[in-house]
Every structure is written in C-alpha cells, then in structure tokens.
Motif scaffolding. Structure first.
Motif, short mmCIF file in Angstrom:
data_model
loop_
_atom_site.label_atom_id
_atom_site.label_comp_id
_atom_site.label_asym_id
_atom_site.label_seq_id
_atom_site.Cartn_x
_atom_site.Cartn_y
_atom_site.Cartn_z
N GLN A 2 13.50 1.22 -13.74
CA GLN A 2 11.77 0.06 -12.76
C GLN A 2 12.81 -0.99 -11.66
O GLN A 2 13.43 -1.76 -11.99
N HIS A 32 8.93 4.96 -1.29
CA HIS A 32 8.06 4.44 -0.89
C HIS A 32 7.54 3.41 -0.71
O HIS A 32 7.54 2.62 -1.70
N TYR A 34 3.49 0.96 -0.74
CA TYR A 34 2.05 0.55 -0.78
C TYR A 34 2.26 -1.00 -1.21
O TYR A 34 2.59 -1.63 -1.45
N GLN A 36 -1.58 -3.17 -2.75
CA GLN A 36 -2.59 -3.06 -3.67
C GLN A 36 -3.41 -4.53 -2.84
O GLN A 36 -3.43 -4.86 -3.69
N ALA A 41 -7.87 0.08 -5.08
CA ALA A 41 -6.53 0.98 -5.18
C ALA A 41 -5.67 0.68 -4.43
O ALA A 41 -5.32 0.29 -3.64
N PRO A 42 -4.42 1.18 -5.03
CA PRO A 42 -2.95 0.83 -3.71
C PRO A 42 -3.22 1.99 -2.37
O PRO A 42 -3.53 3.43 -3.16
N PHE A 87 4.28 -2.79 -3.55
CA PHE A 87 5.06 -2.48 -4.27
C PHE A 87 6.40 -1.37 -3.41
O PHE A 87 5.46 -0.19 -3.43
N ASN A 91 12.04 6.89 -5.64
CA ASN A 91 12.64 8.46 -5.44
C ASN A 91 13.80 8.62 -5.73
O ASN A 91 14.27 8.46 -5.17
N LYS A 96 9.14 12.37 -9.04
CA LYS A 96 8.44 11.16 -9.36
C LYS A 96 8.67 9.89 -9.06
O LYS A 96 9.51 9.74 -8.48
N LEU A 97 7.38 8.71 -8.78
CA LEU A 97 7.73 7.82 -7.83
C LEU A 97 8.22 6.59 -9.11
O LEU A 97 7.76 6.51 -10.35
N PHE A 99 7.64 2.90 -9.59
CA PHE A 99 7.56 1.93 -9.09
C PHE A 99 7.63 0.06 -10.01
O PHE A 99 8.29 0.02 -11.22
N GLY A 100 8.36 -0.89 -8.73
CA GLY A 100 8.49 -2.16 -9.24
C GLY A 100 7.08 -2.58 -10.13
O GLY A 100 6.33 -1.86 -9.90
N THR A 101 7.58 -4.32 -10.28
CA THR A 101 6.13 -4.32 -10.48
C THR A 101 5.76 -5.43 -9.72
O THR A 101 4.37 -6.20 -9.82
#
Lengths: 109, 112
Positions: A2, A32, A34, A36, A41-42, A87, A91, A96-97, A99-101
C-alpha cells in the motif's frame, strides 16, 4: 504494497497551496488520483502515466517521479470545494489499483 | 448518461450469513472493479472484471467472490460473514482498466 501518503491531514485557509505526496515501494506504471467528499463516492482527478503523459480535467496539477517511485498532487489557490480526502492509486502494471490510506484536506474561509 | 448504480444501498446482516451486492456499470463500460472501504484501511481492492473474466484479485479470503455478466453488470458475494466485513463496498466502472474510473455510491454493509 500500500502506498504511503503524506501528510495524513492538512488544514489550509482558502487561497493557500497544498502538496500531497504518494510514495511507493514498487516501480510505478501509472498513478491515479481521486477525491472523496464526506458521504460521497470518490471522483476522478487525474491519471499520470509512465513517460510523463497526464490525463485529467480539473485545475489541479501533479508530478510523477519514476526513479523515486513517487507522485505529488499540487493544489494551488485552494478553494472551499477542494475539501475532501485525496487518494492516490498506483498501478504496478496489472489490472489493479492499490490505493493509499488518503490525505484529509480541510479548507477554511 | 446514467452513472454507476449499486444495490442495495444499505444492508444489515448477522455473522455467518451471506450477502450478494450488485453493480450496474455505465453503459459501454466493460471493466468493473470492486473495493472495500473502512476508516482504518482506506480503499482496498477486491477484484476486477472485464468481459466476464476476473483479471485480478486483491488480498481477501476466498469468502469474497464475484462475477460479471454478459451485459457487464457485476455481483460480489461474501459468505460466512464476519464482524470485520462491515464496510462500504464500492464498485467502479471504466471503459478499460487504466482509464478514469467512475465510482458508484456504494453499499453500506453492517454485520452484527
């Protein structure tokens, strides 16, 4: 695997700038970003591709450092609407992505 | 263009039960990814489907499974529910993986 995002949280006044970092322990194929908002939703902000290509549609910029396995998101002249949790989703060359926390950004008037 | 829809929006189950969540992607999108979101862990990747094939899977136990239908709609199933499965489950669709992902509103699952 992660990615690590920093800072974890930041509070800014409207008009100030912010930088959010995303570091990975593995080589990145793309990143990527995003955002939120609470209870929503993100929403897509940007994709950075290996080789420097950038795809996005907001007034937010980002960088992608392949050697450092790191990406940074730059928010300039922040607006109240920029508040939310950001976030990064690296990739590593598969479908698969990871994501960080997240980084919680709060903009105050 | 209609967005990604997820049903149901809220679910309350008890330990040991199973649950099925549904996701309808944006028309024309063939890639569907599922994520589990919890306060402490952020967004965790569950799996990705494209043209009815699972192309990648996250680090979740076999109790978590999914499938995709010929119309690109996707379902995920969690069997033998545990308290730790309580989370917001998000699905996201895209034309092809690697493109911009559009997220649905999520299904909030509570396991008692």
């Amino acid at each position: 695997q992660q990615p690590v995002q920093s800072p974890q949280a930041v509070i800014l006044r409207e008009g100030e700038d912010a930088v959010i970092n995303c570091s990975s322990s593995k080589a990145l194929y793309s990143v990527h970003w995003y955002r939120q908002k609470h209870g929503e939703a993100p929403v897509f902000l940007m994709i950075l591709l290996k080789g420097g290509e950038q795809k996005g549609h907001e007034k937010i910029s980002a960088s992608f450092n392949e050697k450092k396995q790191q990406s940074s998101l730059y928010l300039t002249a922040s607006q109240l609407s920029y508040s939310g949790t950001y976030f990064c989703g690296p990739n590593f060359g598969n479908e698969k992505l990871t994501f960080g926390t997240g980084t919680r950004l709060t903009i105050i008037p | 263009k209609a967005g990604v829809t997820q049903t149901p929006r809220y679910l309350i189950k008890t330990r040991g039960q199973q649950v099925t969540l549904s996701c309808s992607p944006i028309s024309g999108h063939r890639s569907v990814s599922w994520y589990q979101q919890t306060p402490g862990q952020g967004l965790q990747f569950l799996f990705e489907y494209f043209s009815e094939t699972q192309r990648n899977k996250g680090n979740f136990p076999g109790r978590f499974s999914g499938r995709q239908f010929s119309n690109s709609r996707s379902e995920m199933n969690v069997s033998t529910l545990e308290l730790g499965d309580s989370a917001l489950y998000l699905c996201a669709s895209s034309l092809e993986f690697g493109n911009e992902q559009f997220f649905g509103p999520g299904t909030r699952l509570t396991v008692l």
